[in-house]
Design a protein around this motif. Sequence first.
Motif, mmCIF file in Angstrom:
data_model
loop_
_atom_site.group_PDB
_atom_site.id
_atom_site.type_symbol
_atom_site.label_atom_id
_atom_site.label_comp_id
_atom_site.label_asym_id
_atom_site.label_seq_id
_atom_site.Cartn_x
_atom_site.Cartn_y
_atom_site.Cartn_z
ATOM 1 N N ALA A 3 -58.218 -3.566 8.673
ATOM 2 C CA ALA A 3 -57.740 -3.666 7.292
ATOM 3 C C ALA A 3 -57.398 -2.257 6.830
ATOM 4 N N VAL A 4 -56.204 -2.080 6.319
ATOM 5 C CA VAL A 4 -55.780 -0.797 5.767
ATOM 6 C C VAL A 4 -55.782 -0.955 4.250
ATOM 7 N N ILE A 5 -56.516 -0.082 3.586
ATOM 8 C CA ILE A 5 -56.680 -0.170 2.137
ATOM 9 C C ILE A 5 -56.116 1.089 1.489
ATOM 10 N N MET A 6 -55.252 0.898 0.506
ATOM 11 C CA MET A 6 -54.792 1.992 -0.345
ATOM 12 C C MET A 6 -54.698 1.399 -1.747
ATOM 13 N N ILE A 28 -55.794 7.714 -2.191
ATOM 14 C CA ILE A 28 -54.813 7.313 -3.190
ATOM 15 C C ILE A 28 -53.698 8.352 -3.168
ATOM 16 N N PHE A 29 -52.472 7.872 -3.152
ATOM 17 C CA PHE A 29 -51.331 8.771 -3.020
ATOM 18 C C PHE A 29 -51.167 9.675 -4.251
ATOM 19 N N PHE A 63 -61.339 7.103 7.084
ATOM 20 C CA PHE A 63 -60.602 7.597 5.931
ATOM 21 C C PHE A 63 -59.488 8.508 6.413
ATOM 22 N N GLN A 64 -58.318 8.367 5.782
ATOM 23 C CA GLN A 64 -57.191 9.232 6.114
ATOM 24 C C GLN A 64 -56.433 9.569 4.829
ATOM 25 N N ASP A 65 -56.132 10.825 4.666
ATOM 26 C CA ASP A 65 -55.351 11.286 3.517
ATOM 27 C C ASP A 65 -53.971 11.682 4.022
ATOM 28 N N ILE A 66 -52.965 10.880 3.672
ATOM 29 C CA ILE A 66 -51.598 11.164 4.116
ATOM 30 C C ILE A 66 -50.727 11.657 2.958
ATOM 31 N N TRP A 81 -44.903 6.565 5.284
ATOM 32 C CA TRP A 81 -46.267 6.039 5.243
ATOM 33 C C TRP A 81 -46.619 5.430 6.588
ATOM 34 N N ALA A 82 -45.749 4.557 7.073
ATOM 35 C CA ALA A 82 -46.011 3.882 8.350
ATOM 36 C C ALA A 82 -46.142 4.889 9.491
#
Length: 161
Positions: free
Chosen positions: A38-41, A80-81, A113-116, A145-146
């Motif tokens: 599950a990818v959550i943003m 969060i972006f 967790f990842q911050d992009i 994003w992808a």
Amino acid sequence: QCYAGRNAVNLGIGGDRTQHVLWRLENGNLEGIAPKLAVIMIGTNNSGDNTPAEIAAGVKRIVQTIRAKTPETKILGLAIFPRGKTSEDPRHLVNVQANAIIAKLADGKNVFFQDIGAAFLRDGKLTAEVMPDFLHLTPESYTLWAKAIEPTVARLMGEKK
């Protein structure tokens, strides 16, 4: 385009806040499915009314609900972006503070967790080419994003690349 081969489902709805996602997870969204990942943003739509701690608490409950209902599912929580014309935008600042708390949910085993956010910045700033209203992504930005999460998604899905 990016996830059809993985039998993916998008459970996000425009305008979502953490409480909306939580309600749907508690009321059927996970029934009959067992996702690998599950990818959550989530959280930017809360930033006008909620504190960073409240937003992070909502994300934590989402993570806990997914873990309880589908314990084999790995979770990739995204920061969060960025939003707003400047890094001084009040909602941007709330999101940055919420991200610092959300990052601590990662256990490196089931929750990651990842911050992009940097993928969306040009010379350190958010531009209208990336987010015309400094909130919503352009189609090209969804591709950014992808691409930014693909190595992590592939690894967490156990895919050989």
